[in-house]
Structures are given as structure tokens and as C-alpha cells.
Enzyme design. Structure first.
Site, PDB file in Angstrom:
ATOM      1  N   LYS A 265      11.699  49.615   9.299  1.00  0.00           N
ATOM      2  CA  LYS A 265      12.026  49.629   7.856  1.00  0.00           C
ATOM      3  C   LYS A 265      13.289  48.810   7.576  1.00  0.00           C
ATOM      4  O   LYS A 265      14.301  49.308   7.087  1.00  0.00           O
ATOM      5  CB  LYS A 265      12.173  51.044   7.312  1.00  0.00           C
ATOM      6  CG  LYS A 265      10.876  51.850   7.402  1.00  0.00           C
ATOM      7  CD  LYS A 265      10.960  53.146   6.641  1.00  0.00           C
ATOM      8  CE  LYS A 265       9.758  54.027   6.871  1.00  0.00           C
ATOM      9  NZ  LYS A 265       9.700  54.642   8.203  1.00  0.00           N
TER      10      LYS A 265
HETATM   11  O1  LIG Z   1       6.673  57.068   3.716  1.00  0.00           O
HETATM   12  C1  LIG Z   1       6.770  57.212   4.940  1.00  0.00           C
HETATM   13  C2  LIG Z   1       6.961  56.138   5.792  1.00  0.00           C
HETATM   14  C3  LIG Z   1       6.975  56.362   7.146  1.00  0.00           C
HETATM   15  N1  LIG Z   1       6.830  57.598   7.666  1.00  0.00           N
HETATM   16  C4  LIG Z   1       6.829  57.728   9.146  1.00  0.00           C
HETATM   17  O2  LIG Z   1       5.563  58.250   9.559  1.00  0.00           O
HETATM   18  C5  LIG Z   1       5.723  59.223  10.577  1.00  0.00           C
HETATM   19  C6  LIG Z   1       5.171  60.547  10.099  1.00  0.00           C
HETATM   20  O3  LIG Z   1       5.299  61.540  11.094  1.00  0.00           O
HETATM   21  P1  LIG Z   1       4.693  63.025  10.912  1.00  0.00           P
HETATM   22  O4  LIG Z   1       5.153  63.757  12.145  1.00  0.00           O
HETATM   23  O5  LIG Z   1       3.200  62.865  10.865  1.00  0.00           O
HETATM   24  O6  LIG Z   1       5.263  63.627   9.675  1.00  0.00           O
HETATM   25  C7  LIG Z   1       7.197  59.222  10.929  1.00  0.00           C
HETATM   26  O7  LIG Z   1       7.391  58.351  12.000  1.00  0.00           O
HETATM   27  C8  LIG Z   1       7.873  58.664   9.705  1.00  0.00           C
HETATM   28  O8  LIG Z   1       9.053  57.950  10.036  1.00  0.00           O
HETATM   29  C9  LIG Z   1       6.636  58.656   6.824  1.00  0.00           C
HETATM   30  O9  LIG Z   1       6.473  59.814   7.269  1.00  0.00           O
HETATM   31  N2  LIG Z   1       6.607  58.436   5.468  1.00  0.00           N
END
Ligand SMILES: O=c1ccn([C@@H]2O[C@H](COP(=O)(O)O)[C@@H](O)[C@H]2O)c(=O)[nH]1
Length: 480
Positions: free
Chosen positions: A311
Site C-alpha cells: 500500500k
Molecule cells: O481494505 C483492505 C485492504 C487490505 N486488507 C488486507 O487483507 C487482509 C485481510 O485479512 P483477514 O485476516 O482476512 O481479515 C489483511 O492482510 C489486510 O491487510 C484488508 O483487510 N482490507
């Protein structure tokens, strides 16, 4: 066309009909829709006489049209025997393209001896969208060959020719759908009603070209990844669309663990079920170059793309350094990165500068919306984010975005949705979750990002397979 060639074409069309290489009726095709015609030229390998006639006609057209290509390459697999005979009968050296996808180590994709800068003719059985011809052309071109012409047996007249033209490939065909039907009609093999049904089907199922896509309303939610792969301008997105169809997986695993060994174990277990493996390298306690090398080996073995969810959010010049230098040298191994557009298009210019120097295809997902509660990424911010990427389509794989309507008429970009879990609605820290069916079927995601739903499970391989199949099923249902 010479009258002798005309006679041969008629004879061959009738033979193809006789051996059931073409059938009329109601056929469910790959995208799930019904087609009144079905071509299956794979059967020709059982009919040497037909194969031989086909190769002679291809060579006749080659000579008549003064095609001076130095090599011939068949699109795997159906056109391989045709290309082999064209090569032997026409004394034209053949090249063979491997079907395995590129970007996994140093595997050679084009077999045979050739000189860079020489032209290679592509031979294909049928074109609909032109996607398979384009994949072969891309691999040949990546190896330094020129590709100017594709010679196909049947052009279904659904837009493939125009699309290939956009990629500077001229398409010649032995038959168009109309000329093929005319021969069968004249010989009394099919009725005028069948001709009418097939031509109506063709007219109703034209696949838009990249040029058209900007002008006409196409609902990407109803299109298959294969159809969309020829509409994208980002080479990494094209590979990703193809890989997803091959692995039947639109799952991106978020490996948010902090020990390198745990991340490698997760990649080894879940690898067969995923299309993308996503990391946050700055959260790994024992990050090292060896870790990246091991991860690359797993990516090569299980065929998935590597994604650093960095990001980026600074001015272009700083992002150049963050992307290619420092401890992580992200651009050297991550096929995909994420970037905010908050700083303006300078950030895309910076990423482009690095991507252009990379060995292998790269792309960024631009963050248009976040999944967390209270995020400032409003719908107007998201719309502006999408607008700002105009002119950078070659470098933008897609968008991190929660609302599919924003990308409705952008079939060439991929929508990535994080915040996916089967049995939870949040995590107490602002994350908001939806189910696989909702994110793919309703919210328009193409790929879902799943982290804790998988890596916190007792059996991560089993959990990855559960998510893979739920997400893929939702995608198949969506394009029905
Ligand atoms: O809007 C966003 C952008 C990135 N993420 C990323 O996705 C994963 C989600 O992990 P979970 O354990 O499934 O919650 C994580 O790496 C975030 O940095 C997001 O969640 N939302």
C-alpha cells in the site's frame, strides 16, 4: 480463391461434418451459456486424410497470401498436429509452445531452434475471442519472435479477428462461420432454420474488443475470466485471469504471520488451492533473502503469484526507492503490489518507472476502497481513484474495492475484495467481513482475500480448499 481450392474447402467442410467435428443442437459451453453449434476439431487426429487435407489447405492459403513467416507454431493442443503437418508438408520449421504459464523460474516456453526477430505464423483450429492465439503470440513475442499472422481453420465471427487486429495480428481463416454454414446448407446437411439460429447466436454473442469496451456497456460480472483476459492491457492481469481458470481458484491467501518459517509452511500447505499468496513483509520478524527464495520456489511449484500488500502512499520518487530498493527489494520478487492513489498520478508514474525495468510482468492493485469500518474511502473517492488510473492501464492489474458497480464496465481490470470470512462479521479492530457468496456474487469481487479464515484454521489445507471451492462456485454461478 482459386476454384480448385474452393472444391477442396467444400470437400473438407463436408468431411468435418461427417466425422462430427461440428455438431448442431443445444450445447452448454464453458461460460455456461447454450450454443446451437459446437466445433470439436480434436477428433481430426483419428482421420489422417482430413488432417492431411487441412494442412494442404493451410499451406495453399499461406502461399496464396504470400505469408513469408520463417516458422509455424500451433496453439496447444488441437492445432499441434495441424501445425506439424503444415511444417512437414510445407518444409516450414515448427516451434512448439508449452502450455505451462510463464513467470515461474526459467522454464523455457518455446521449444525449437529460432532466430530472434524472425516472424512466426500461428496456426489455430477455431477462434472465438482470439484469447488462445494471443497467449501463444505473447509467449512467442516475449522470446523475441515477431508474430504478424494467425491462420485459423474456422473464425466464429464473434470478434476474435478484430481483437487480434488490435494486437497487430492479421487473421486469415479457411472458413468463417457463415461460409462454413453456406457449404453445409447447399449440400443439404443442415436446414435454413439452423443457419438462422447459429447466425443469431453469433450476432448476440459478439465479444467486445478493448476498443469497444471503453465505448459500450459490458457487464464484466457476466463475463468469464477467459473472455476478460483479452480485454486487459496489463500483462500480469492477463496471466492472472488465465491462471485462475486453470487452477479454478480465485482465492488470494493473506499470510499475515510474523515468522518466516510459519509463512513458508502455510504456502506449502495452501499452495495448490490458491491463485495469489499475499504477504506484509515488513511484519516478518526474521525476513531474509533466503525466505524470498524459498517462497519463490513454492510459487513456482504450486503456481501462484506473489503479492506484497505494501500500500504505497508517498510521492513518486520515494515510492520508486521503496519499491525497488531497501531491505525488501519488493519489485524483484513481488508480481503484485498495492498502492494508494491519494498522492496523485505521480505514484503510478513511479511504479511504472520500476515495473518497466523488471524481469517479468508486474502490476498494482490501486486501493479504491478499504474494508475497515469508518474508512474515508467514500464512493466518490473510489470513482476518482478509478478515473486517475486512465493512461496507466498497462500497469494497473485492478482495484481493491468493495463495491463492484464502480467497475461494472471495466472488464479488463480485476476487483480484489478483502474482508472475507465464512463465520464472522468483524474482528473487533474495525475489519468487516462478508461471505464468499456475497463478495463474489453480489459485491462483484473477482478475487477474494482471506487471511485469518484460513491460517487460523486447524487444517489450513482443508480450510483453503473450502474457501477456494465456495469462491469458485460463486464465480461460476455469477457468469451463468
Ligand atoms: O481494505 C483492505 C485492504 C487490505 N486488507 C488486507 O487483507 C487482509 C485481510 O485479512 P483477514 O485476516 O482476512 O481479515 C489483511 O492482510 C489486510 O491487510 C484488508 O483487510 N482490507
Amino acid at each position: 480463391m482459386s476454384s480448385n481450392m474452393d472444391v477442396c474447402l467444400k470437400e473438407l467442410a463436408l468431411k468435418l461434418h461427417e466425422i462430427d467435428a461440428v455438431k448442431f443442437g443445444e450445447f452448454k459451453i464453458k461460460s455456461g451459456s447454450m450454443s446451437p453449434v459446437y466445433f470439436d476439431l480434436r477428433v481430426i487426429v483419428s482421420y489422417p486424410e482430413v488432417l492431411s487435407m487441412l494442412a494442404d489447405l493451410v499451406n495453399d492459403v499461406r502461399i496464396k497470401e504470400k505469408i513469408t513467416s520463417k516458422y509455424v507454431c500451433g496453439v496447444p493442443y488441437t492445432a499441434l498436429p495441424i501445425a506439424t503437418l503444415v511444417s512437414v508438408k510445407g518444409n516450414l520449421p515448427m516451434l512448439m509452445r508449452r502450455k505451462e504459464k510463464k513467470d515461474y523460474g526459467t522454464k523455457k516456453l518455446i521449444e525449437g531452434h529460432f532466430k530472434c526477430g524472425e516472424d512466426c505464423l500461428i496456426v489455430e483450429d477455431i477462434i472465438t475471442s482470439g484469447g488462445s492465439v494471443l497467449e501463444t503470440a505473447t509467449d512467442l513475442r516475449n522470446d523475441g519472435l515477431l508474430v504478424k499472422t494467425a491462420l485459423v481453420i474456422i473464425d466464429r465471427e464473434q470478434g476474435g479477428k478484430k481483437r487480434l487486429q488490435e494486437k497487430e495480428i492479421q487473421t486469415l481463416s479457411l472458413y468463417t462461420m457463415s461460409s462454413f454454414l453456406d457449404i453445409l446448407l447447399e449440400a443439404g446437411k443442415i436446414s435454413p432454420k439452423v443457419v438462422e439460429d447459429v447466425l443469431k447466436y453469433v450476432a448476440d454473442n459478439k465479444i467486445p474488443t478493448a476498443g469497444d469496451a471503453a465505448e459500450i456497456l459490458v457487464d464484466r460480472m457476466k463475463m468469464s475470466f477467459t473472455e476478460r483476459s483479452v480485454l486487459t492491457k496489463n500483462p500480469l492481469a492477463r496471466e492472472l485471469f488465465t491462471l485462475m481458470e486453470v487452477k479454478k481458484s480465485n482465492l488470494c491467501l493473506a499470510a499475515d504471520l510474523t515468522e518466516a518459517g510459519d509463512i513458508l509452511n502455510l504456502a506449502a500447505e495452501a499452495g495448490p488451492h490458491i491463485a495469489i499468496f499475499k504477504v506484509h513483509v515488513d511484519a516478518i520478524r526474521d525476513y531474509s533473502q533466503d525466505f524470498i527464495l524459498s517462497l519463490q520456489k513454492l510459487a513456482e511449484k504450486h503456481k501462484f503469484f506473489l503479492f506484497e500488500d505494501r500500500k504505497f502512499a508517498d510521492i513518486g520518487n520515494t515510492v520508486v526507492n521503496q519499491y525497488e530498493a531497501g531491505n525488501f527489494q519488493i519489485s524483484s520478487w513481488a508480481h503484485i503490489v498495492t498502492s494508494h492513489i491519494l498522492p496523485g498520478v505521480g505514484i503510478l508514474k513511479g511504479l511504472r518507472q520500476v515495473m518497466e525495468k523488471c524481469d517479468g510482468d508486474r502490476g498494482t492493485f490501486v486501493v479504491a476502497q478499504l474494508s475497515s469500518d469508518g474508512a474515508l474511502t467514500t464512493s466518490s473517492y473510489a470513482q476518482e481513484a478509478i478515473r486517475l488510473t486512465q493512461g496507466f492501464e498497462e500497469y494497473v492489474t485492478g482495484f481493491v474495492c468493495q463495491d463492484g458497480k464502480l467497475l461494472k464496465n471495466h472488464p479488463g481490470v480485476i476487483q480484489l475484495i478483502p474482508g472475507v470470512k465464512i463465520d464472522a462479521s468483524g474482528d473487533g479492530l474495525g475489519q468487516q467481513y462478508n461471505s464468499p457468496a456475497t463478495v463474489i456474487g453480489i459485491n462483484g469481487g473477482d478475487i477474494a482475500v482471506v487471511g485469518r479464515g484460513i491460517y487460523e484454521a486447524k487444517d489450513v489445507a482443508e480450510a483453503a480448499e473450502i474457501y477456494r471451492s465456495a469462491l469458485w462456485e460463486a464465480y461460476m454461478k455469477r457468469i451463468e
